[in-house]
Motif scaffolding. Structure first.
Motif, short mmCIF file in Angstrom:
data_model
loop_
_atom_site.label_atom_id
_atom_site.label_comp_id
_atom_site.label_asym_id
_atom_site.label_seq_id
_atom_site.Cartn_x
_atom_site.Cartn_y
_atom_site.Cartn_z
N GLY A 85 0.91 -1.32 -0.11
CA GLY A 85 0.11 -0.05 0.42
C GLY A 85 0.82 0.65 0.14
N LEU A 86 2.26 1.39 0.87
CA LEU A 86 3.04 2.11 0.74
C LEU A 86 3.97 2.99 0.04
CD1 LEU A 86 3.63 3.54 3.58
CD2 LEU A 86 5.93 3.13 3.66
N GLY A 87 3.99 1.48 -1.23
CA GLY A 87 4.11 1.31 -2.03
C GLY A 87 3.37 2.58 -3.12
N ILE A 88 2.14 1.62 -3.27
CA ILE A 88 1.31 2.68 -4.17
C ILE A 88 1.27 3.99 -4.19
CG2 ILE A 88 -1.00 2.44 -4.92
CD1 ILE A 88 -1.54 -0.14 -4.18
N MET A 89 0.85 4.07 -2.72
CA MET A 89 1.42 5.89 -2.89
C MET A 89 2.19 6.40 -3.16
SD MET A 89 -0.68 6.56 1.02
CE MET A 89 0.19 5.38 1.70
N ALA A 90 3.72 5.42 -2.99
CA ALA A 90 4.86 6.55 -3.26
C ALA A 90 4.62 6.39 -4.35
CB ALA A 90 6.34 5.47 -2.51
N ASP A 91 4.84 5.53 -5.28
CA ASP A 91 4.58 5.61 -6.94
C ASP A 91 3.81 6.73 -7.37
OD1 ASP A 91 6.61 3.55 -7.15
OD2 ASP A 91 5.03 1.80 -7.04
N TRP A 92 2.46 6.97 -6.92
CA TRP A 92 1.56 7.91 -7.42
C TRP A 92 2.23 9.09 -7.53
CZ3 TRP A 92 -0.44 12.12 -5.56
CH2 TRP A 92 -1.60 13.02 -6.06
N VAL A 93 3.36 9.60 -6.54
CA VAL A 93 3.69 10.77 -6.04
C VAL A 93 5.13 10.84 -6.86
CG1 VAL A 93 4.78 12.31 -4.49
CG2 VAL A 93 2.69 10.82 -3.84
N LEU A 94 6.22 9.69 -7.37
CA LEU A 94 6.82 9.34 -7.87
C LEU A 94 6.33 9.77 -9.65
CD1 LEU A 94 8.80 7.32 -6.52
CD2 LEU A 94 9.83 8.87 -6.92
N ASN A 95 5.34 9.09 -9.72
CA ASN A 95 4.92 9.14 -11.19
C ASN A 95 4.35 11.10 -11.61
OD1 ASN A 95 5.51 6.54 -12.26
ND2 ASN A 95 3.52 6.08 -11.07
N TRP A 142 8.89 7.53 -0.60
CA TRP A 142 9.55 6.87 0.84
C TRP A 142 9.26 6.79 2.35
CZ3 TRP A 142 7.77 1.66 0.63
CH2 TRP A 142 7.38 1.23 -1.26
N PHE A 143 10.28 8.26 2.42
CA PHE A 143 10.54 8.21 3.57
C PHE A 143 9.44 9.29 4.32
CE2 PHE A 143 15.72 7.38 3.59
CZ PHE A 143 15.50 6.58 4.26
N LEU A 144 9.24 10.34 3.55
CA LEU A 144 7.30 10.75 3.63
C LEU A 144 6.52 10.07 4.02
CD1 LEU A 144 6.53 13.60 3.74
CD2 LEU A 144 5.77 12.80 1.25
N PHE A 145 6.05 8.73 2.85
CA PHE A 145 5.43 8.08 3.58
C PHE A 145 5.52 7.18 4.76
CE2 PHE A 145 3.48 9.22 -0.84
CZ PHE A 145 3.23 9.76 -0.17
N ALA A 146 6.23 6.06 4.79
CA ALA A 146 7.11 5.51 5.67
C ALA A 146 7.18 6.58 7.28
CB ALA A 146 8.34 5.04 5.67
N SER A 147 8.17 7.27 7.14
CA SER A 147 7.91 8.11 8.67
C SER A 147 5.83 9.18 8.57
CB SER A 147 8.99 9.62 8.07
OG SER A 147 10.22 9.23 7.78
N LEU A 148 5.35 9.23 8.54
CA LEU A 148 4.26 9.12 8.92
C LEU A 148 3.07 8.07 8.84
CD1 LEU A 148 3.10 12.29 5.94
CD2 LEU A 148 3.90 12.03 8.09
N PHE A 149 3.71 6.52 8.41
CA PHE A 149 2.20 5.71 8.69
C PHE A 149 3.18 5.03 9.62
CE2 PHE A 149 0.51 7.78 4.83
CZ PHE A 149 -0.40 7.89 5.14
N MET A 150 4.67 4.99 9.99
CA MET A 150 5.50 4.30 10.50
C MET A 150 5.02 4.10 12.00
SD MET A 150 9.44 3.48 10.85
CE MET A 150 9.32 2.88 8.89
N PRO A 151 4.62 4.93 13.20
CA PRO A 151 3.83 4.92 14.10
C PRO A 151 2.58 3.95 14.77
CG PRO A 151 4.31 7.82 13.54
CD PRO A 151 3.98 6.66 12.44
N LEU A 152 2.44 3.26 12.70
CA LEU A 152 0.68 2.55 13.21
C LEU A 152 1.61 0.80 13.33
CD1 LEU A 152 -1.12 3.95 9.91
CD2 LEU A 152 -1.83 3.77 12.48
N LEU A 153 2.61 0.72 12.91
CA LEU A 153 3.37 -0.45 13.18
C LEU A 153 4.15 -0.29 14.90
CD1 LEU A 153 5.60 -0.61 10.31
CD2 LEU A 153 3.58 -1.67 11.01
#
Length: 465
Positions: free
Chosen positions: A53-63, A154-165
């Motif tokens: 899921g994180l990759g889908i968001m990252a790919d959308w921003v990159l594209n 990747w770090f943008l989304f990972a940092s924002l959502f990593m607290p969920l883990l």
């Protein structure tokens, strides 16, 4: 942990029972953790690729915005260097002592020099003004246009959502359940399995980020953090497919990735048992101390104890604002403190690889070893065994011109199982508080190479060629 939670934990250890929790307490653990699992750990097929899921968001921003990211990050790098210089030169009264802003900008001389160097390299590469060895498509361009956009997003989304883990008890719960496997096999706490899965499904850099945060929060000892970061930050399935396609063995992806998994597990069993990793102290990060307890008391099941630890961890989260604020701080820290180091050290590493004979000279001892393992075109393949220390993609660049499919297969496996490469993972570890020096990283890189090369060659000969 609250006083009541401490009483509950003490009570459960003494009596062999677990406290009863309300539905809302369990949901506070379960709902964010489930979202975290869906974002970080569940593979999905999207546009023909396996990602998360994180990759889908990252790919959308990159594209969508990828073309603008190099210029945007150059501005960030220049801002980081200039503001850090100003704080050093001019006493700034509005920055509170021991605040986030002070820790971000008031850095040591070496880190300051690297920030300035990273900003200078980015400006040169973006404007195409400066020495060719810096602005070349094989050095600065690779870092600024290929590596940094991916890391930024990747770090943008990972940092924002990593607290969920991390913040809602998932790692405490899973860690308790799988400790009986992880501890005897790898001498690690069970929660390290989450690090491995986050790397495998998403990105090795996400795994390192997860590990550093766990260490700095008191959940890994120095040894455990060093072991996890250097042995479990595996490349994602998606990146493995990119390597396989580039080097021309994508038609053998299943046996290729099976070989990567087997060799990686063998290295992860052996490396932690030999120096330098075996000599790391089993002590926790001093400012926070030990915050982990995966040992299950007698009379309590692993599930009950894991649930208790998870619910109590989630109970410590007082507001969504607290979690969001921490995530934003992580993003700013990575963009302004880490990305400049990637630009500086990553470019230097690629300059050394591209414009000097250092890696060719270091690769000479591998020629007889490759010949002994009956790897065709051993002399041409030898540099690929060592150049991966600069960047994970470089072995594939070297290997793509080799005629033997068996040799290309082995090179591709090695590029993914060596793990330690300075353009990304190495810089993350040096920047972190995990006690690993650049010399130790190079030693671990060589150990992993020597351990995994015979296994990869043997599997290639016996099963696939």
């Amino acid at each position: 942990m609250s006083t009541q939670s401490a009483k509950q934990t003490s009570y459960s250890k003494q009596t062999g029972t677990t406290p009863t929790y309300s539905t809302s307490q369990i949901l506070k653990f379960a709902v964010p953790s489930l979202i975290g699992i869906l974002l970080f750990l569940i593979p999905v097929s999207f546009n023909g690729n396996v990602t998360i899921g994180l990759g889908i968001m990252a790919d959308w921003v990159l594209n969508t915005f990828g073309g603008a990211i190099p210029a945007f990050m150059t501005i960030i790098l220049v801002a980081s260097a200039v503001s850090s210089l100003l704080v050093k030169i001019i006493p700034v009264s509005f920055i509170k002592k021991d605040s986030f802003l002070e820790s971000l900008l008031n850095v040591g001389s070496i880190w300051l020099a690297l920030r300035v160097l990273g900003a200078a390299f980015a400006v040169m590469t973006l404007t195409e003004i400066g020495p060719e060895m810096i602005t070349s498509e094989y050095t600065g361009v690779i870092v600024l246009y290929d590596l940094i956009p991916v890391l930024t997003v990747w770090f943008l989304f990972a940092s924002l959502f990593m607290p969920l883990l991390l913040e809602f008890g998932l790692m405490d719960f899973i860690g308790t359940l799988v400790r009986k496997v992880m501890h005897p096999l790898f001498k690690l706490p069970g929660r390290s399995s989450i690090d491995a899965m986050a790397s495998w499904m998403g990105s090795g850099t996400v795994g390192v980020l997860l590990t550093t945060q766990q260490y700095e929060s008191g959940y890994y000892t120095k040894r455990e953090a060093a072991v996890v970061a250097t042995n479990f930050s595996i490349a994602s399935i998606a990146f493995s497919l990119v390597i396989a396609k580039f080097i021309g063995i994508d038609h053998m992806f299943v046996p290729f990735y099976f070989t990567v998994v087997v060799t990686g597990i063998i290295a992860a069993v052996i490396c932690p048992r030999i120096p330098p990793l075996s000599r790391k102290k089993d002590t926790y990060y001093e400012p926070v101390g030990q915050k982990i307890d995966e040992k299950v008391p007698s009379g309590v099941s692993s599930f009950q104890w894991g649930l208790q630890q998870a619910v109590e961890k989630a109970g410590g989260v007082k507001s969504a604002k607290q979690v969001v604020k921490k995530g934003i701080y992580n993003v700013v820290d990575i963009w302004m403190a880490l990305i400049p180091l990637v630009m500086a050290l990553g470019t230097i590493a690629l300059v050394v690889a591209e414009y000097t004979e250092v890696f060719n000279i270091l690769s000479y001892p591998f020629i007889p070893l490759l010949q002994l393992l009956q790897i065709p075109e051993a002399q041409a393949a030898a540099p690929a065994m060592i150049v991966g220390f600069a960047d994970m993609f470089l072995p594939a660049v070297i290997g793509s011109g080799i005629e033997s499919e068996l040799t290309r297969f082995v090179i591709a496996v090695m590029s993914l199982t060596q793990l330690i490469y300075m353009s990304e993972i190495g810089i993350l570890l040096i920047k972190s508080k995990i006690p690993l020096s650049i010399w130790e990283l190079f030693i671990i890189f060589l150990q992993r190479t020597i351990i995994t090369l015979p296994v990869a060659a043997l599997m290639a000969h016996l099963f696939f060629f």
